[in-house]
Scaffold this active site. Structure first.
Site, PDB file in Angstrom:
ATOM      1  N   GLU A  83      10.696 -13.875 -21.717  1.00  0.00           N
ATOM      2  CA  GLU A  83      10.452 -15.242 -22.580  1.00  0.00           C
ATOM      3  C   GLU A  83      12.040 -15.661 -23.948  1.00  0.00           C
ATOM      4  O   GLU A  83      12.043 -16.794 -23.919  1.00  0.00           O
ATOM      5  CB  GLU A  83       8.490 -16.107 -22.613  1.00  0.00           C
ATOM      6  CG  GLU A  83       8.045 -15.952 -21.615  1.00  0.00           C
ATOM      7  CD  GLU A  83       6.878 -16.101 -23.170  1.00  0.00           C
ATOM      8  OE1 GLU A  83       6.827 -16.649 -23.754  1.00  0.00           O
ATOM      9  OE2 GLU A  83       5.586 -16.480 -22.211  1.00  0.00           O
TER      10      GLU A  83
ATOM     11  N   SER B  31       7.639  -2.667  -5.908  1.00  0.00           N
ATOM     12  CA  SER B  31       7.699  -1.277  -5.164  1.00  0.00           C
ATOM     13  C   SER B  31       7.532  -2.344  -3.747  1.00  0.00           C
ATOM     14  O   SER B  31       7.774  -3.086  -3.355  1.00  0.00           O
ATOM     15  CB  SER B  31       5.590  -1.620  -5.540  1.00  0.00           C
ATOM     16  OG  SER B  31       5.665  -1.392  -6.749  1.00  0.00           O
TER      17      SER B  31
ATOM     18  N   ASP C  48       2.712 -14.509 -13.927  1.00  0.00           N
ATOM     19  CA  ASP C  48       3.032 -14.699 -15.222  1.00  0.00           C
ATOM     20  C   ASP C  48       1.488 -14.639 -16.544  1.00  0.00           C
ATOM     21  O   ASP C  48       0.466 -14.875 -17.139  1.00  0.00           O
ATOM     22  CB  ASP C  48       3.460 -16.056 -15.828  1.00  0.00           C
ATOM     23  CG  ASP C  48       3.749 -16.326 -17.605  1.00  0.00           C
ATOM     24  OD1 ASP C  48       4.104 -15.109 -17.591  1.00  0.00           O
ATOM     25  OD2 ASP C  48       4.471 -17.421 -18.044  1.00  0.00           O
TER      26      ASP C  48
ATOM     27  N   ASP D 227       2.027 -14.587 -22.827  1.00  0.00           N
ATOM     28  CA  ASP D 227       2.498 -16.047 -23.145  1.00  0.00           C
ATOM     29  C   ASP D 227       3.042 -15.015 -24.906  1.00  0.00           C
ATOM     30  O   ASP D 227       2.066 -14.966 -25.070  1.00  0.00           O
ATOM     31  CB  ASP D 227       2.539 -16.918 -23.129  1.00  0.00           C
ATOM     32  CG  ASP D 227       2.037 -18.113 -22.643  1.00  0.00           C
ATOM     33  OD1 ASP D 227       2.561 -17.320 -21.769  1.00  0.00           O
ATOM     34  OD2 ASP D 227       1.560 -18.987 -21.645  1.00  0.00           O
TER      35      ASP D 227
END
Length: 822
Positions: free
Chosen positions: A195, A262, A334, A337
């Site tokens: 971000e 991974s 996600d 934030d």
């Protein structure tokens, strides 16, 4: 003169003798901490006899009459082999590294205090289910029994490193294990930095259309356009953003592109030559000595489980039982934030909320520092999360004056039951039971690949934040924390997490690629960990009608770069065999020789070949040439080549070829010009370090796996004993992934790879195999410190059997733990 010479000889001899004695004394002290694996230990902490049988690879096989006793023995075994590592992990979580290491880790400690993972871990203890609480307490008792044994018998403080850092060892408690699990979550998510970087690039670019070139979406269905960051933050001026300061020593915050990765995949019985399901798993984390992984087997009341543990956590994180196998990959959901919080201009102790200004929640914290005065820091929280310093990832560059930044993250929970979920997974016997048991998993968000004796499945586990459909940045940019539409609205219910059970094709798997493409706000992420390995994996899986354990091993160890095969014809389209003859020794001749080699190369990143080094250096130089003119020093943040960006530019997708023109030069450069110049840049850098004989280059000389001791790895002389170096194949985008450093004088060193590999065949479970990247012991004087490292480098494995007799055969020792009356 003769007398002087005699005295000089005597003094020299005395110094030699003293030096030898000092070395012998130091060795004696260090060797005292080598554990004795063949002994009898009595303690009131167990209810009945427990055996820790060490096989010839020093893997502990633990047998006891109760699960509580088995978890006690696992704690004891972890502390025998990895006590120093466990202490360092705990200190990192608690923000107490500086007590032992001094001012160099003060910034790391300050950051960890601000996150307060230790506090959240303590609060989460009571949220665990009853079985997990019992296991946590028993495990802590096992660790503490070993610590008491060390103190009572003067066993070299338990590890050689502890002589250099003489602080007392605090008893282990259940919260320490939960804290380490949270630390792993921090290392496996990179959305915070993404971000910040996206915002910084947005401010630096004059043409916002180019933002989706340099930070592209993963291939697939597109999403609605996002606003530019300057539109969200009108007080932020556009500027040529400076580079990001390096992270402080031992920081667990991942650098860009270095978050968890991974591979894991499974085949159903219909796609298996043996008639049983197959599963392969190789989690990727930063390499170290010792490795983060520790192999273990526990015989629980529900059956035996074997696989990879993390010292400090009483669970098989990835492995198998006789009925179920499981592998974990980073989902790249996600789950973070960054919120920009506005300060009250009349009172800096308050910040804006949807209901007006409110005071920060604050607490003072004292950080003790070795050889320095303690430092008191004020920790602050908003309703959105902890306030972070502007130095982390250069958050200050995207924070307007009069504002601070706070982090929202699912792992910052006081009721984190993720460890209970993993404990339930160990006891599950079927895919259905495994999926049900992991409903309580919170962070990090993971892809759980499963195989029982009948079916295969993939389920996303962990909490996904629920965002408002009107969210200003859709979670891709730092957002205004006082705007209601930007705030989280809880998390999505577990059944909405993507899942795939018994797919028709008979194959399921993940390489950190995009799992599902749902529109915002039902999406999982806009940033995924892979768009390249999955293409090679898909080809290998579909190339065979049926698979075997060996074909899964071959896929794990595959070093063919889909990226090289896709990009070279594109980037070199105007360069292959088009130049005129040039005399030997000229730059043009060197370029021709390099292009000839690359034109005949099949894309295999083999350690013995020169082509992988030529390709990697060329693409690295090319990306730097394309972006540095546009974003200046911020180009240093892009440490790894993004193949999607290169492809967009050379295919001129949405006008992306504009990156090829150097804005500050009068001529208009073409992409072919940039490719040619970048190749020359690469050849010069290669010649300066490896010589001008192109055909004699070896990728393995540059792509050495670097297993460094976290603390002693930079100490002169000692580093030769504690660090492990290996020439390796693979690269950033191969299934045998060896992610390069990307920075510094050795940018191609392999620093992030599969520290654990396992392949399980449920037609014959005892034919399953596994390996870790170093050895079981964390003691550099132990023969088990690096004995598995060469096997790992060569792509070899050791047996993964739950057979009790095989475990006892050729055992290097049996530790029998008895109650006092036995």
């Amino acid at each position: 003169m003769t007398l002087l010479i005699q005295w000089l000889l005597r003094i020299a001899s005395a110094l030699v003798i003293l030096s030898v004695c000092a070395v012998i004394f130091i060795y004696y002290l260090a060797s005292r901490s080598l554990p004795d694996y063949d002994k009898i230990l009595q303690t009131s902490a167990v209810s009945a006899s427990v055996d820790i049988v060490r096989d010839n690879a020093n893997v502990p096989h633990i047998f006891g009459e109760t699960d509580q006793d088995v978890f006690f023995a696992l704690g004891y075994a972890h502390a025998q082999d990895r006590l120093w590592q466990m202490i360092m992990l705990r200190r990192t979580v608690q923000g107490r590294l500086s007590e032992a290491l001094g001012t160099q880790t003060l910034e790391t400690d300050t950051l960890m205090r601000r996150l307060d993972l230790a506090g959240h871990a303590r609060a989460s203890v009571s949220a665990q289910d009853a079985g997990t609480l019992v296991a946590l307490k028993a495990y802590a008792n096992g660790v503490n029994t070993r610590i008491d044994e060390i103190n009572l018998n003067a066993l070299g403080r338990g590890a050689p490193e502890l002589f250099m850092f003489p602080q007392s060892i605090a008893p282990w408690v259940p919260a320490d294990s939960i804290g380490i699990q949270k630390l792993m979550a921090l290392q496996m998510t990179g959305h915070l930095e993404n971000e910040v970087l996206r915002a910084r690039v947005s401010l630096a670019l004059s043409d916002q259309k180019r933002l989706d070139d340099i930070l592209p979406l993963a291939p697939g269905t597109g999403v609605a356009a996002l606003p530019e960051y300057a539109a969200l933050m009108p007080d932020m001026p556009r500027y040529a953003a400076s580079d990001t300061a390096p992270l402080s020593p031992l920081s667990p915050f991942p650098r860009y592109g270095m978050a968890g990765a991974s591979n894991a995949w499974a085949a159903a019985t219909s796609r298996s030559a043996s008639g049983g399901t197959l599963l392969a798993s190789d989690p990727h984390l930063g390499l170290s000595a010792p490795a983060i992984w520790y192999l273990a087997r526990m015989e629980l009341q529900t059956g035996g489980v074997i696989g990879g543990t993390i010292p400090g956590i009483p669970a098989i994180i990835t492995g198998r039982s006789d009925a179920l196998g499981w592998g974990l990959t980073a989902a790249h959901a996600d789950d973070q934030d960054l919120f920009i919080e506005e300060l009250n201009p009349d009172n800096s102790q308050e910040y804006r909320t949807p209901n007006g200004f409110a005071p920060f929640k604050t607490r003072k914290s004292i950080i003790s520092i070795k050889d320095a005065a303690p430092v008191t820091v004020t920790l602050s929280w908003t309703e959105n999360g902890p306030v972070l310093p502007g130095s982390l990832y250069n958050i200050a560059a995207v924070t307007p004056p009069g504002h601070v930044a706070a982090l929202g993250w699912t792992a910052l929970s006081d009721k984190d039951t993720s460890l209970s979920a993993i404990m339930g997974l160990m006891r599950a016997r079927t895919i259905g039971a495994a999926v049900a048991s992991t409903e309580s998993h919170i962070a990090p968000v993971l892809n759980l690949t499963l195989a029982d004796k009948e079916n295969i499945a993939l389920k996303v586990i962990g909490k996904l934040p629920r965002r408002d459909a009107k969210h200003q940045s859709k979670g891709r940019l730092p957002s205004l924390g006082w705007r209601t539409e930007n705030r989280w609205q809880g998390t999505f219910p577990y059944p909405t997490n993507p899942g795939f059970v018994s797919p028709l094709g008979g194959i399921v798997g993940n390489t950190n690629n995009k799992v599902v493409d749902r529109p915002f706000p039902l999406h999982m992420s806009y940033v995924w960990g892979d768009s390249q390995r999955v293409e090679r994996w898909r080809r290998l899986m579909q190339a065979r009608e049926v698979h075997t354990r060996d074909s899964f091993v071959e896929a794990q160890l595959d070093t063919v770069s889909y990226t090289a095969r896709a990009l070279l014809p594109l980037v070199g389209a105007d360069l292959w065999f088009t130049s005129e003859a040039a005399p030997d020794g000229t730059r043009e001749r060197q370029r021709q020789r390099a292009l000839t080699l690359l034109s005949e190369w099949n894309g295999e990143m083999n350690e013995h070949l020169p082509e992988p080094l030529l390709f990697a250096a060329w693409m690295r130089a090319l990306q730097d040439r394309l972006i540095r003119d546009q974003i200046g020093p911020l180009a240093d943040s892009f440490t790894h080549v993004d193949p999607v960006f290169i492809e967009r530019v050379f295919r001129d997708i949405d006008g992306a070829s504009a990156w090829c023109d150097v804005r500050q030069s009068a001529p208009r450069e073409t992409c072919a010009d940039m490719a040619r110049r970048a190749l020359d840049d690469a050849l010069i850098s290669i010649e300066e370090r490896y010589g001008s004989q192109i055909e004699a280059l070896r990728w393995g000389d540059a792509h050495q796996a670097v297993h460094n001791h976290q603390v002693l790895g930079n100490v002169p002389i000692l580093r030769f004993f504690v660090n492990i170096r290996q020439s390796t194949s693979g690269g950033d985008n191969t299934l045998q992934r060896g992610l390069t450093r990307g920075t510094g004088p050795r940018p191609f060193e392999n620093v992030h790879a599969a520290g654990y590999r396992g392949v399980y065949d449920f037609a014959d479970p005892d034919s399953s195999v596994f390996i870790i990247s170093t050895g079981q012991s964390g003691h550099f004087l132990s023969r088990f410190y690096d004995d598995l490292a060469q096997l790992w480098r060569r792509g070899e494995y050791i047996p993964m059997s739950l057979d009790i007799d095989l475990a006892r055969a050729a055992a290097v020792g049996v530790t029998r733990i008895l109650p006092p009356d036995r």
